[in-house]
Design a protein around this motif. Sequence first.
Motif, mmCIF file in Angstrom:
data_model
loop_
_atom_site.group_PDB
_atom_site.id
_atom_site.type_symbol
_atom_site.label_atom_id
_atom_site.label_comp_id
_atom_site.label_asym_id
_atom_site.label_seq_id
_atom_site.Cartn_x
_atom_site.Cartn_y
_atom_site.Cartn_z
ATOM 1 N N CYS A 178 0.221 -0.046 -3.046
ATOM 2 C CA CYS A 178 -0.117 -0.109 -4.468
ATOM 3 C C CYS A 178 0.240 1.206 -5.150
ATOM 4 O O CYS A 178 0.156 2.282 -4.544
ATOM 5 C CB CYS A 178 -1.610 -0.400 -4.623
ATOM 6 S SG CYS A 178 -2.120 -0.563 -6.354
ATOM 7 N N ASP A 179 0.616 1.146 -6.433
ATOM 8 C CA ASP A 179 1.102 2.343 -7.125
ATOM 9 C C ASP A 179 -0.011 3.169 -7.770
ATOM 10 O O ASP A 179 0.270 4.152 -8.468
ATOM 11 C CB ASP A 179 2.154 1.971 -8.164
ATOM 12 C CG ASP A 179 1.611 1.052 -9.262
ATOM 13 O OD1 ASP A 179 0.382 0.859 -9.331
ATOM 14 O OD2 ASP A 179 2.434 0.535 -10.042
ATOM 15 N N ASP A 220 -1.654 10.751 7.612
ATOM 16 C CA ASP A 220 -2.301 12.044 7.397
ATOM 17 C C ASP A 220 -2.770 12.222 5.961
ATOM 18 O O ASP A 220 -3.409 13.235 5.637
ATOM 19 C CB ASP A 220 -1.336 13.170 7.772
ATOM 20 C CG ASP A 220 -0.881 13.077 9.222
ATOM 21 O OD1 ASP A 220 -1.706 12.702 10.072
ATOM 22 O OD2 ASP A 220 0.298 13.372 9.492
ATOM 23 N N CYS A 221 -2.439 11.288 5.088
ATOM 24 C CA CYS A 221 -2.814 11.384 3.673
ATOM 25 C C CYS A 221 -4.131 10.647 3.423
ATOM 26 O O CYS A 221 -4.506 9.721 4.148
ATOM 27 C CB CYS A 221 -1.727 10.770 2.790
ATOM 28 S SG CYS A 221 -0.088 11.491 3.023
ATOM 29 N N ARG A 222 -4.816 11.044 2.364
ATOM 30 C CA ARG A 222 -6.016 10.325 1.965
ATOM 31 C C ARG A 222 -5.631 9.021 1.263
ATOM 32 O O ARG A 222 -4.623 8.940 0.564
ATOM 33 C CB ARG A 222 -6.874 11.192 1.041
ATOM 34 C CG ARG A 222 -7.585 12.325 1.778
ATOM 35 C CD ARG A 222 -8.549 13.036 0.847
ATOM 36 N NE ARG A 222 -7.854 13.685 -0.267
ATOM 37 C CZ ARG A 222 -8.465 14.226 -1.311
ATOM 38 N NH1 ARG A 222 -9.789 14.185 -1.390
ATOM 39 N NH2 ARG A 222 -7.761 14.810 -2.268
ATOM 40 N N VAL A 264 -1.210 -3.183 1.745
ATOM 41 C CA VAL A 264 -1.928 -2.571 2.865
ATOM 42 C C VAL A 264 -2.501 -1.199 2.531
ATOM 43 O O VAL A 264 -3.408 -0.721 3.234
ATOM 44 C CB VAL A 264 -1.004 -2.452 4.098
ATOM 45 C CG1 VAL A 264 -0.653 -3.837 4.614
ATOM 46 C CG2 VAL A 264 0.258 -1.666 3.786
ATOM 47 N N LEU A 265 -1.990 -0.509 1.489
ATOM 48 C CA LEU A 265 -2.511 0.809 1.124
ATOM 49 C C LEU A 265 -2.666 0.917 -0.393
ATOM 50 O O LEU A 265 -1.844 0.407 -1.155
ATOM 51 C CB LEU A 265 -1.590 1.928 1.620
ATOM 52 C CG LEU A 265 -1.713 2.365 3.084
ATOM 53 C CD1 LEU A 265 -0.717 3.472 3.380
ATOM 54 C CD2 LEU A 265 -3.126 2.833 3.416
ATOM 55 N N ASP A 266 -3.707 1.645 -0.796
ATOM 56 C CA ASP A 266 -3.955 1.893 -2.213
ATOM 57 C C ASP A 266 -4.532 3.307 -2.347
ATOM 58 O O ASP A 266 -5.021 3.894 -1.373
ATOM 59 C CB ASP A 266 -4.932 0.850 -2.758
ATOM 60 C CG ASP A 266 -5.034 0.886 -4.276
ATOM 61 O OD1 ASP A 266 -4.186 1.540 -4.914
ATOM 62 O OD2 ASP A 266 -5.971 0.266 -4.810
ATOM 63 N N ASP A 267 -4.465 3.844 -3.572
ATOM 64 C CA ASP A 267 -5.025 5.171 -3.866
ATOM 65 C C ASP A 267 -4.502 6.217 -2.893
ATOM 66 O O ASP A 267 -5.261 7.038 -2.358
ATOM 67 C CB ASP A 267 -6.558 5.120 -3.812
ATOM 68 C CG ASP A 267 -7.126 4.173 -4.868
ATOM 69 O OD1 ASP A 267 -6.547 4.122 -5.975
ATOM 70 O OD2 ASP A 267 -8.118 3.493 -4.574
ATOM 71 N N LEU A 268 -3.192 6.204 -2.669
ATOM 72 C CA LEU A 268 -2.577 7.147 -1.740
ATOM 73 C C LEU A 268 -2.524 8.529 -2.385
ATOM 74 O O LEU A 268 -2.087 8.673 -3.532
ATOM 75 C CB LEU A 268 -1.170 6.659 -1.404
ATOM 76 C CG LEU A 268 -0.462 7.266 -0.196
ATOM 77 C CD1 LEU A 268 -1.254 7.023 1.075
ATOM 78 C CD2 LEU A 268 0.918 6.627 -0.069
#
Length: 1557
Positions: free
Chosen positions: A952-953, A1008-1010, A993-997
Motif C-alpha cells: 500500500c502507498d 528491517d523497516c517499520r 501484504v504491507l502498509d504504512d511502510l
Amino acid sequence: MGEVIFLKSTLVCFVGLIFISKTNATHFRGALFSWKPGSSKNEIIIDYRISWRLSNGANFYCNDSIIKNGDERNGQGSIACFSGCHGTLGSLAFQCTDYSTIEDWSSGKGRVIATLNTTNATFGFTGGDWISTLNVGRDGSWKLLINADLSVRPDTGRINSSPRAEITPIVRLQYNCNHTITIPVTDPDRDTIRCRWASDSKDECADVCNAFPHAYLDSDTCTLTYDALYSMGWYAVAIQVEDFANQYDISPLSSIPVQFLVQVYRSHDSCSVKPALIDPSPHDGDCIVVRKNETFETTITAHIDGYNRSIAEIKTVSPLGMVKSPLMQINASTWQINVTWTPTAINDTSNVFCFTATDTTGQQSDKRCITLLSGVSRPQFVYGSQGPTGLVSPDQRLWSIRVDRQFTRGSSGHYIRLYSERGSLLENIAASDRSRVSINGFNNSLEFRTNTTFHENQTYYFLFDAGVVRSNSYCGMESDSADIKDSFFWRIYTDAVPIRLVNGNNPYSGRVEIFHGGAWGTVCDDSFDRPDAEVICRMLGMLSYDSDVMAFQQAHFGQGSGRIVLDDLQCNGSESSLEDCQSSGWNHEDCNHNEDAGVSCNVTIRLVNGSSKYSGRVEVYHSGRWGTICDDSFGQNEARTVCRQLGIFYGDSHTLAYGSAYYGEGNGSIALDDLSCNGYEDHIWDCRTKAWFSNDCGHGEDAGVDCYAAIPIRLVNGNNPYSGRVEVFHGGAWGTVCDDSFDRPDAEVICRMLGMLSYDSDVMAFQQSHFGPGSGRIVLDDLQCNGSESSLVVCRSSGWNHEDCDHGEDAGVSCNVTIRLVNGSSKYSGRVEVYHSGRWGTICDDSFGQNEARTVCRQLGIFYGDSSTIAYGSAYYGKGNGSIALDDLNCNGYEDHIWDCRTKAWFSNDCGHGEDAGVDCYDAVPIRLVNGNNPYSGRVEIFHGGAWGTVCDDSFDRPDAEVICRMLGMLSYDSDVMEFQQAHFGQGSGRIVLDDLQCNGSESSLEDCRSSGWNHENCNHGEDAGVSCNVTIRLVNGSSKYSGRVEVYHSGRWGTICDDSFGQNEARTVCRQLGIFYGDSRTIVYGSAYYGEGNDSIALDDLSCNGYEDHIWDCRTKAWFSNDCSHGEDAGVNCYAYDMTTLWWYNNAAETTEVRTPIRLVNGPTYYSGRVEVYHNGAWGTVCDDDVNNRTVKVICKMLGMYIGDSYGRPYSDAHFGQGSGRIALDNLNCNGYETDITQCMQSAWYQNDCGHSEDAGVDCRGYAYGRVTLPKYSGYYTSDSYYTSTTYRPWYLSTKGYSLTDAIRVGCAENGWNIRVDLTVLRNIHPGAVASDIYLGENTCTGTQGWNTVTFQQGLHECLTSQTIRNDVLVYRNQLVYAERDPIHSFIIRHYNWTVSVECDVGRNETSSGHIHHDAGNNPVDSVLGSSHYYVNMSFYSDPNFAYQISGNPIHVAVGNKVYVKVFTTSSDWTIKMRVHTCYTKPSATASDSFKFEMIKNGCEKDSNTHIISQSSHETRFVFEDFEYTSNHEGLYVYCDAMFCRSSDYSRQCMQTCNP
C-alpha cells in the motif's frame, strides 16, 4: 526371479485322483548356505536354510504356532571345519519358517557366528543318509561344502560376501513334460554369479554328485532344464553357486552349496493343466520395501479349473517371522492364504519370499518369488568427509566423499554437478562414467574427477542428483542416494593468488608459479629473497614453527614457460599473501625464464590423506626421509602439540586424535613411537619419545589428527533415531559414556550436537545401560554440563579415557523429537511432520498459513521473523507417507508450539497427502517489479504467505523505494530512484501484504523497516505502490551481470560508449559505479563491439578517467551524443572474469515431417501404462505381444511423449491390462528403438496376425527396465540440407600502442605455396608472451619456421585445409592463421583462441599472385532455413538463460565450456501447425564428413550430457549446450538443426515428444 516350469502338452484321460507320495527312510531334505564377514578380524557370519522330514520328531517339527512364536528347533548336526579353523563352528539349530504336511517337510533358517584361524577356510555339513528311494545315491551320505575368504579384496577394498540363494526343499516335475527350474540367486557385492554342478573331485557332494542325470544347468542364469522323459522317482540335486569379481574371471571368490530334492511323477493330466496364481498375489520378481516398524501384508490367491479338483496347499519359502494363515476357500475354484510379516533385527536386509500352489492331484503352479527389503534407508553422503573443501588449487581435479555404507555407482542419467558461485553450471560428471567416477572400498568413498580449471579468487560448489550412488539393496528407489541441493554442502574456493611449487625434489620445494589471468606463470628473481620465500611458504601452508625456508634464483629448479607474472617482489615476511607485498605489478617485468625464482619450505611435519589441510596421517621428516608416528600412547596431548606445531591449533574442542591408521596406512619408515607430550609444547621435538625409527609397530597403527573437527557422536540401539545409548568417536574408535553424574543438562548438550533439540524437546537422561551395554572403551566419565554448551568437549569431565566404570553404567538419552521438517533443501525448510502416539504424521494445509508457519518455526527454534518465514501447501515439499496427524490447525502465531493452537482431534481429517503443509523458516523476502516499462520500474509485489501481494502507498516515499531497489540489486551509486502512488503501474490482485511502510533508506531489506505488519492494512488496489530504480548505467549482452556492452542513460534515452581511449582506467570507473569493482586483475576492457553492436545513439566518446572516480560523470569526455564513432566501436567491460574467447560459426537447417499414427494406452492403473491401441482406418485396434520388447516400448513411449530414458519402460504380454475388443491392428513388430512411429517397425501388413486378444500387448512407460537394451545405429529417413553463410573474422583488438594484427602479419604467395610472415616483436606488443609454436595455418600440425623474432609459413596451397574457389577468373585460395593457447599439460587440448585471421591468396591466369588478410562484413547470426513445407525456421544464440542477451556477430566469441543458449523458431503466422526440433548436431567445418558429426539432439532426445532442452512451444524450441572444440579443426563449430512440423491437433509421436519434460 523364481522357478519357472514350461510344460509340454500331452493328451491323456483323467481317471480318479492322484495323491502325492511321501518320501521315506531318512529325514534330510536339503540345505543351502551363505556367509558374510563379521565386525571383527576373521569373524564370519554363516546363514543357512535347512530342511528335514516334518514327521521325524519334535526336533524337526514345525507348525503355524511355532513359526509365529519364533521357537527354535534343535535339528541335527553341526557345521564342521575342514580347513582354516578347528572343530565345529556351531550347531544347525533353526527357527521354523515353512512346512508342508502334504510333502512332509519342514524348513527353517539359522545363523552361526564364529572366528576363523585364518582368512581362508573351508567348512560344511556332512551326514548320512539321503532317502532310500533316490534313483542315484540311495541311502547315500550327504556333504555340503562352503569356501570362504575373509581377506580384503583388491578391487573393492572390502571383504567379500558370498552369493545367496533360495529354493524349496522338494520340486515336483510331471513326467513327460519339459521343465525349467530357476534358482533365485543374488550377490550383495553385485559380483558376477555362476552356478555349476557340485564336483566329486572337489569332495563337495558325497554320494549325490551328478545324481540328476539328463538335466542341463545353465551356469550364467542358474537355470535347470529337464524334459522328464527318463526314470520317475526321486533325485538329489547338488549345485555350487559361486561369485566372480567380473565376467572374465575364472577363479571364484567364494563357493556355497545348494542341495534339494526333485520328484518326477506321472499324471494323467496334460502338461498345461495346473493351478494358477492370480491377483492379488504379488507378481514374480516384485521388490517391496518394508520400512522399520511397518508390517507387510499380502494375499496369495490360487485358482484351479476342472472337475473334482481343489487347491491342496500353498507352499512357501519365507523369511524368518513370516506368518501365514490356514488355506481358505473363497469360491468353487479359488483358494487363498493371508501373509503378514514384521521384520526385526534378525532379518537380512534382502529377503526372498517364494510361493507355489499345489492341487489335490499333485499338479503345481508356476512358482513366484519376490524380494522384501527390510531396514533399508537411502544411502547418505557423510557430511564433513567431502574433500578437498575450502581453499583449492585452480587445477584441482580429484575429489572424494564418503558414503555411510557399502554402495555401487549410480546408473546413467545421474550427475555430480559443479557450479560457479553465481549458479552457472560448469560441468556434469555422470555417475556411470567409470573413467571419471570410481569407488574406494577401503573407506566407502566416492571419488571423481573434474575437468574445469578454476579461476583465482572465486567460489564454486558441488550438487548431487538423486541416485548418484546406490546401496547394495537390490531394487527400488530406497537404494538411491538422495539429491543434495544445498549449495553450502560442499563449497570450494580459490585463493586470490593461487600458487604452487614445480619441479622440486619434494612437494615442499620448487619453482614458484602463480595462477593469474587464466594461466600459470613464474616469478622473476629480481630482489627475491628469504622474506619473499616465507610469504610463499605461508600461502602454501608449509610454514611451521621451525621451517628452514630458503630462496633460490637463476632458475634453480629449471626454467618455466608462459608468462612471467611478477617481478621486483619485496615482502617483509609477515604478509599473508604476495598481493600484500610491493612489486612492479602484474605482468610488468624485464626478465626471462632463466631468472625464475624458487623456494624450499623445508617442512618437517605434515598431515597426509585427510579430507582437508587440517586433518590426516601425521608424518615427520628426519634424516632425509619421511616417516609416520605409531599410535602407542598417542592421544589428545600429542594431537594438541602436532596441531600447535602446524599452526592450526584451535582448542581442544576441535582437536581429535586417531589411531589404527584411520587416515590410511603410510609407506616407508615409522619414525616415532611412544610419543609422550604434555600438550603445551610448541613442537613434538620437545616431547619424550623413543629414538628415531625405533619402534615395535606396523603401519596399521599409524597415528592421525584432525585439528579442526567436530566430535562425532551417535545414539545406538534405541527404539527410534532420537534415542539410544550414547557413543562418542575418540581415538579412532567408538566408545560409550559412563553414567556417573549423567543428567538432563548433559543429555541436552548431546541432543543439541545431534541437531535434535527443539524448543519443546522432552529430553531424558538414562543410566544403568538402559539401551543395553556397549563394547570397547568408555571414553568419558563424570560429565558435568550446564546444558547450554555446544559440544561435550566444553563440559567438565574426568578427561578422555579416565574412568572407573563398566558397560553396565553406559549412559543413554532420548531427545524425544516431536516435530520435524522433511524433504527440504536445508534444515530450515520442508514438509512439516509431528510425532504422536508412536507414529509420525503430516499436517493438512487447510487453514495453514503464516501464523501456523510462525509457530512451527518457533517450536523448532529457527524463527527469524515473518520476512524469513513462508508457508506452503499442496505438498510443495512432496507427499508424505502414513497418517495425516493434524487438520484445520489454527494458530495466532505467537504460541511456543503448535500444541497450544486449536485443531481437530489427532488423526481426524478430510485431506489427502496432496495437501501436506510445509514451511521455510529462513527465506529471504522475494520481491519483484511488475507492469513497468522496463525491468527497473513497476508495481512492487512481495511473495508472502504462499502468494504474491502488493504494497500500500500510505507513507510510501523515496527511502522505501531505495530499500526496494537495493533488494533488487538495482541501486547504483547515482541511481535516480522514484516512488509512485495511486497504482501508477496498474492495480494488482490478491492480498495487500504491507502498509504504512517507513524505511530510512539504509536498510538491506523491507523486513528491517517499520510497518503495520504483514497483512494489516486498510487499503485497496487503487493505492498499490510502485518504484522506478532509474538505473543510469548498465551492462548489456554479457554472459553474466558482471560483463557486457556499457550503456548509459541520459536525456530520456540509452546510449553506448565509443571505445576511443576507453581503457583500463575507464573500465575500473564503470565497474566501481556499478558496485562490482573487484580489482584490476578482475577487470577487462573490450572494444570493437565485443559484446555486439548497440542500437540507437552513441552517448559518449573520448571518455578519459583516472580510474579512481566513483562514476563516469566525473571523467573528462566530449559533449553528450557528440562523437565520430559507429556502433562497431562500442565499448564493453568484464568486471569479474577472464579473457577466454573462442571462435564459433553457426548453421542451421530444417526438415518437415507429419505425424500420422494415433496411439493410446487403455485400462492401466496410471496414465503412463496400459494396453496399447492404435487408430487405423477409422477404428482403434490392439497390438499383438509377439516380439514386443523394450525397444518397442521405447518407440511407443516416445510417441506418447512419456519416454524418460533407457532405464525405464517395461513391456507386458498376455493381455496384462485386460483383453481388448475389435481388430488386432499390428503384429510381428521389429523396432530398434530409434523409430519415431510404430508403423516404421511393421514387418507385416495392417490386421495380418495370428493372435487372439489374450496376447494383447501393454506397456508401462515408467516401469524400471531390468537390463538395458543395446540399440543399433539408426539409418532411417532423416535428411537435412545445411544452409551456410560464409563469413570470416575481422581483427577485433587494437593495442594501446596502436598496433593491430595487420601490422604483425604479412601475407604473400606464389603458385607453389604460401609465404606468410609473422613479426613476433609487433605481435608481442599486442599479445605479450605470444609463443611461435602456438601459431598455425589451418590445422595444428601446420606450424611455421621460427627465425629471429619471426615465424614463417611456406606450406603449399593444397595443404593445411586450404580451400580453393574461382572469383572473376582468378584462383582464390583461403585459409586461417590461428593463435590458440594450448593446455599447459595436455598440448593436444586447446583451451581458447587468442585470435584467428583469415588469409587469402589470389592467383591470376598469368600466374601472378597476391596475398592479403581477408575481411568480410559480419552477419547477424539469425539465419533463415527454408523447410520443405515452406515454413521459415530461424536460429539465434544467447549468452543468458533468460534469452535476453543475444550473441551478435558471425562468427561469435564464446568461452570454451561456457553455455550457449539456442532458440529455434518459426515466424510463421499459421497456428494450425506446430514445430519441434528433430535433430541438432555439430561439425568441425561445413564440408566435414558425417564421421565428424557430433549429435547433441537426435529424434528430439538429448544425446549429449551437456545439452538440455529447456522448453518447447508451438512455434519455438529452446535448448542449451556447453561450448567445446574439435582438436582436429579450429575453424569453430558448425551447428545444424533439423525441424519438423505437425498439425497442432496431433498429440502423438514426436510431436508431443521430449526426453526432458
